[in-house]
Design an enzyme around this catalytic site. Structure first.
Site, PDB file in Angstrom:
ATOM      1  N   SER A  95       0.825  -1.213   0.000  1.00  0.00           N
ATOM      2  CA  SER A  95       0.000   0.000   0.000  1.00  0.00           C
ATOM      3  C   SER A  95       0.860   1.264   0.000  1.00  0.00           C
ATOM      4  O   SER A  95       0.598   2.196  -0.753  1.00  0.00           O
ATOM      5  CB  SER A  95      -0.939   0.009   1.216  1.00  0.00           C
ATOM      6  OG  SER A  95      -0.208  -0.113   2.418  1.00  0.00           O
ATOM      7  N   HIS A  96       1.870   1.316   0.864  1.00  0.00           N
ATOM      8  CA  HIS A  96       2.734   2.487   0.981  1.00  0.00           C
ATOM      9  C   HIS A  96       4.174   2.060   0.691  1.00  0.00           C
ATOM     10  O   HIS A  96       4.623   1.034   1.193  1.00  0.00           O
ATOM     11  CB  HIS A  96       2.669   3.082   2.394  1.00  0.00           C
ATOM     12  CG  HIS A  96       1.318   3.582   2.791  1.00  0.00           C
ATOM     13  ND1 HIS A  96       0.225   2.746   2.907  1.00  0.00           N
ATOM     14  CD2 HIS A  96       0.890   4.814   3.110  1.00  0.00           C
ATOM     15  CE1 HIS A  96      -0.831   3.458   3.271  1.00  0.00           C
ATOM     16  NE2 HIS A  96      -0.455   4.709   3.411  1.00  0.00           N
ATOM     17  N   ASN A  97       4.872   2.865  -0.073  1.00  0.00           N
ATOM     18  CA  ASN A  97       6.266   2.566  -0.400  1.00  0.00           C
ATOM     19  C   ASN A  97       7.036   3.880  -0.525  1.00  0.00           C
ATOM     20  O   ASN A  97       6.659   4.754  -1.316  1.00  0.00           O
ATOM     21  CB  ASN A  97       6.339   1.773  -1.706  1.00  0.00           C
ATOM     22  CG  ASN A  97       7.760   1.322  -2.036  1.00  0.00           C
ATOM     23  OD1 ASN A  97       8.648   1.338  -1.181  1.00  0.00           O
ATOM     24  ND2 ASN A  97       7.981   0.923  -3.279  1.00  0.00           N
ATOM     25  N   PHE A 108       8.258  -0.153   3.010  1.00  0.00           N
ATOM     26  CA  PHE A 108       6.907  -0.333   2.480  1.00  0.00           C
ATOM     27  C   PHE A 108       6.084  -1.212   3.404  1.00  0.00           C
ATOM     28  O   PHE A 108       6.623  -1.951   4.242  1.00  0.00           O
ATOM     29  CB  PHE A 108       6.948  -0.922   1.060  1.00  0.00           C
ATOM     30  CG  PHE A 108       7.619  -2.265   0.939  1.00  0.00           C
ATOM     31  CD1 PHE A 108       6.879  -3.440   0.931  1.00  0.00           C
ATOM     32  CD2 PHE A 108       9.009  -2.362   0.809  1.00  0.00           C
ATOM     33  CE1 PHE A 108       7.487  -4.680   0.791  1.00  0.00           C
ATOM     34  CE2 PHE A 108       9.636  -3.595   0.678  1.00  0.00           C
ATOM     35  CZ  PHE A 108       8.867  -4.757   0.668  1.00  0.00           C
TER      36      PHE A 108
END
Length: 347
Positions: A95-97, A108
């Protein structure tokens, strides 16, 4: 700096809070704000076009859906960062990186159907990304998640305390089998909300669901009560509302003091959006308390961190500023893309 009218600031404030129930949430929201519904929708459309609003959708507790997740850190050579980020971003559970200023430079979040799969995903991604080292740092306790940003008309902003969250271990222990209808409702509610008087009807049409809008709204309300759906709301782009500096901070608390006492200052800080205790890795990662800090400038961010250190008495900490955002989007739970990725990876 982006400037906002009083009406826009009021709308942005309301959109960050949980949406009203029912099939016409924008109509109920317009009544709350003493606005015409069509006027409200026009304001929201404009804010999305200006990239102030990132998306509007359901925010779920993955553990309550039967998923596990972890923060992952890779140490990647500078010449391999771009290709590594591309491999990582292609995974449907990421989802987040972010690129951060540290020996472990790519950080991430990764979700999977179970811990065995998560470990396999991390190993495969590390190999493909040519990471010399990597860390898997699952959450042991979640203290705080999310923050509410108050937007001012001059484009500056202030933040308010976020949401208390259950420990993933507790959520997993309380996990019950999700019904087929609930899975379908989750599939619909995690998609970006159409800016329309009947958003769930449009979602049902767009996503080809067998559920109707009434059932999507009803099941969504039930999932809220169960704690599966944290809230249905908008996520804003921090930089567009005045928060130009942010950093992930990692702290090594004094083990002689009760941790719940130590984390009080972080919980109360309006600048801390996410606060987790993660599993330490002796010798490779000894700073288990993670806090995301948001500020309007680098100077303000430094002042916040120094203040937190002084109040908590923790002087062993690291500040890992965000150098670049590679990916920030919701994981699509119950998606076939996980199976497709596994086939491509030979799992």
């Amino acid at each position: 700096m982006t400037r906002f009218t009083e009406k826009e600031a009021k709308v942005l404030d309301r959109l960050q809070r949980d949406f009203p129930g029912g099939t016409r949430p924008f109509n109920a929201m317009a009544l709350d704000l003493a606005m015409d519904e069509h006027d409200l929708l026009d304001v929201i459309r404009d804010l999305k076009e200006r990239r102030v609003i990132r998306n509007i959708s359901g925010i779920f507790n993955p553990e309550s859906l039967g998923y596990v997740s972890s923060l992952i850190a890779f140490s990647v050579g500078s010449s391999s960062v771009e290709s590594a980020a591309s491999f990582i971003n292609a995974h449907p559970g990421v989802s987040h990186n972010y690129l951060r200023d540290h020996h472990f430079n790519i950080w991430f979040t990764l979700s999977a159907a179970d811990r065995e799969r998560l470990d396999a995903y991390a190993s495969i991604l590390a190999h493909r990304a040519e990471a010399s080292e990597f860390l898997v740092l699952p959450v042991e306790k979640m203290y705080k998640i999310g923050v509410h940003f108050t937007v001012n008309t001059d484009g500056s902003g202030s933040s308010n305390n976020g949401h208390e969250a259950p420990s993933p271990a507790n959520a997993a222990a309380e996990h019950e089998r999700v019904s087929d209808d609930e899975i379908e409702a989750v599939r619909i509610l995690q998609a970006d909300c159409p800016i329309d008087p009947n958003p769930f009807a449009r979602l049902v049409e767009r996503e080809g669901s067998y559920l109707d809008a009434d059932n999507v709204a009803r099941i969504g309300s039930e999932l809220r009560k169960k704690g599966v759906l944290r809230r249905y709301s908008a996520v804003l782009r921090h930089r567009e509302i005045g928060f130009k500096a942010n950093a992930m901070t990692a702290w090594r608390p004094d083990i002689s003091r009760p941790l719940d006492e130590t984390v009080g200052a972080f919980r109360e800080s309006r600048s801390v959006s996410h606060l987790y205790l993660r599993r330490a890795r002796r010798g490779s990662w000894d700073h288990p308390l993670f806090a995301m800090v948001h500020a309007r400038s680098q100077e303000e961010l430094s002042e916040i961190v120094v203040t937190l250190s002084r109040i908590t008495g923790i002087d062993d900490y690291m500040v890992l500023p965000t150098l670049r955002e590679f990916k920030k989007e919701r994981v699509i739970y119950f998606s076939r893309s996980f199976e497709e990725w596994e086939v491509d990876a030979g799992i």
